[in-house]
Design a protein around this motif. Sequence first.
Motif, short mmCIF file in Angstrom:
data_model
loop_
_atom_site.label_atom_id
_atom_site.label_comp_id
_atom_site.label_asym_id
_atom_site.label_seq_id
_atom_site.Cartn_x
_atom_site.Cartn_y
_atom_site.Cartn_z
N GLU A 147 -12.69 24.10 33.03
CA GLU A 147 -13.30 23.07 32.33
C GLU A 147 -12.34 22.55 31.27
OE1 GLU A 147 -16.58 25.30 33.91
OE2 GLU A 147 -15.03 25.81 32.75
N TRP A 148 -11.21 23.00 30.93
CA TRP A 148 -10.50 22.37 29.95
C TRP A 148 -8.93 22.35 30.33
CZ3 TRP A 148 -12.43 20.01 25.57
CH2 TRP A 148 -13.45 20.27 25.27
N ASN A 149 -8.80 22.47 31.83
CA ASN A 149 -7.24 22.44 32.09
C ASN A 149 -7.24 22.09 33.55
OD1 ASN A 149 -4.54 22.53 31.35
ND2 ASN A 149 -4.27 24.55 31.80
N ALA A 185 -14.36 25.41 22.21
CA ALA A 185 -13.51 24.29 22.62
C ALA A 185 -13.70 23.06 21.97
CB ALA A 185 -13.27 24.40 24.01
N PRO A 186 -14.98 22.70 22.08
CA PRO A 186 -15.49 21.21 21.81
C PRO A 186 -15.16 21.20 20.16
CG PRO A 186 -17.21 22.14 23.16
CD PRO A 186 -16.34 23.24 22.99
N LEU A 187 -15.39 21.98 19.27
CA LEU A 187 -15.33 22.20 17.90
C LEU A 187 -13.73 22.13 17.65
CD1 LEU A 187 -17.97 24.66 17.11
CD2 LEU A 187 -18.43 22.12 17.00
N ALA A 188 -13.13 22.90 18.22
CA ALA A 188 -11.40 23.16 18.02
C ALA A 188 -10.81 21.75 18.58
CB ALA A 188 -10.99 24.25 18.83
N LEU A 241 -6.42 28.43 21.12
CA LEU A 241 -6.93 28.04 19.79
C LEU A 241 -5.84 27.13 19.23
CD1 LEU A 241 -9.33 30.33 18.12
CD2 LEU A 241 -10.04 28.22 19.26
N GLU A 242 -4.60 27.76 19.09
CA GLU A 242 -3.45 27.22 18.63
C GLU A 242 -2.97 25.90 19.53
OE1 GLU A 242 1.54 28.02 17.63
OE2 GLU A 242 0.24 29.66 18.68
N GLN A 243 -2.99 25.84 20.70
CA GLN A 243 -2.75 24.81 21.57
C GLN A 243 -3.68 23.68 21.30
OE1 GLN A 243 -2.15 25.50 25.69
NE2 GLN A 243 -0.63 27.26 25.43
N ILE A 250 -20.86 16.25 19.86
CA ILE A 250 -19.62 16.95 20.48
C ILE A 250 -19.81 17.56 21.82
CG2 ILE A 250 -17.78 18.59 19.82
CD1 ILE A 250 -17.94 17.53 16.89
N TYR A 251 -20.62 18.66 21.79
CA TYR A 251 -21.09 19.28 22.85
C TYR A 251 -21.52 18.65 24.26
CZ TYR A 251 -20.24 23.89 20.48
OH TYR A 251 -19.38 24.84 20.08
#
Length: 344
Positions: free
Chosen positions: A132-134, A159-162, A218-220, A261-262
């Motif tokens: 979903e994120w890449n 992910a949405p919050l980060a 999370l760092e990315q 956000i979500y």
Amino acid sequence: MKVAIVGATGYGGIELIRLLRQHRHVSELSVFSSSQAGTNYDDIYPHVQDIYQGVLKSVDAHQLADEYDVIFVSAPPGVAAELMEYLIDGQAKVIDLSGDFRLLDGSIYEDWYGRPAAKSSLVEKAVYGLSEWNREEIEKAKLIANPGCYPTAVLLGLAPLANDNVIDTSTLIIDAKSGTTGAGKNPSEMTHFAEMNDSLKVYKVNQHKHTPEIEQQLEQWIGTKEPITFTPHLVPMSRGIMATMYAKVSDSLTKTKVEQIYRDAYEKTPFVRINSSRYPATKEVYGSNFTNISYHLDERTGRITVISVIDNLVKGAAGQAIQNMNLMQGFEETEGLWAMPVYP
């Protein structure tokens, strides 16, 4: 397509077969094993009798590279790293479920996995397959590092919050519970029925190998590296993961903003379901590729609690791997996966 599964005798392998058997674009499905070559697959898993009648083949990297369109490696760590040296120049696209290519820093891999890392030249070619994120990178990839089961549940929840930078990851605490299939097929004292039944166990406290994988992603997203507190548990059930995450949030964050956000993050994703009014249970995703997520913003403490549930063998392994294959091949993302969870 001609599809191969290396390491087909484990729980991840049999789940790949269950799902790929109903995939409209898979014309041939072959299974490989280094230890049980020549064995009829239904002798290992009798429930596939008259459904899948494959015979386990010996692993030959050159044959794999030349004869198959997609190869899933569902073997212990180290197997994919060795095979990929031969497969990288072949026609096959490879999806590794073992973790050999997830961590970008080889020294971190060696610290947490306790074995030599894959060659950096191969790791650099791998794409982290959090579908979903890449998505855009996955579509162009030849080698996918399929995420671990715990990181899938945790990262989809956070992910949405980060990405919106509204949580303080230095305060992040992750409490996750998994069914015993997450420990693999080989029996152990930890997963023995008499030890596990009617019991709840914590294990690998602050030492689980999925910790650096979560930290890396999370760092990315947030741009800074923060160590996390991650505590896994085993519960007396076969399948499922529930990850409960706690973190401090920005002072300006409101319940309405969290909802937005979500919804914005996942409204167009077929396999992530958000429900802020009811907390999820693992039974609601059993046998499926869905992730159910809920959350609660506690204005009194300034913390948010996020709950994410998946089936560790499907969205946490085989299902997400097939979802990535669909993206790589330009198929409908839901092909072979659009099935209702098994309930009760």
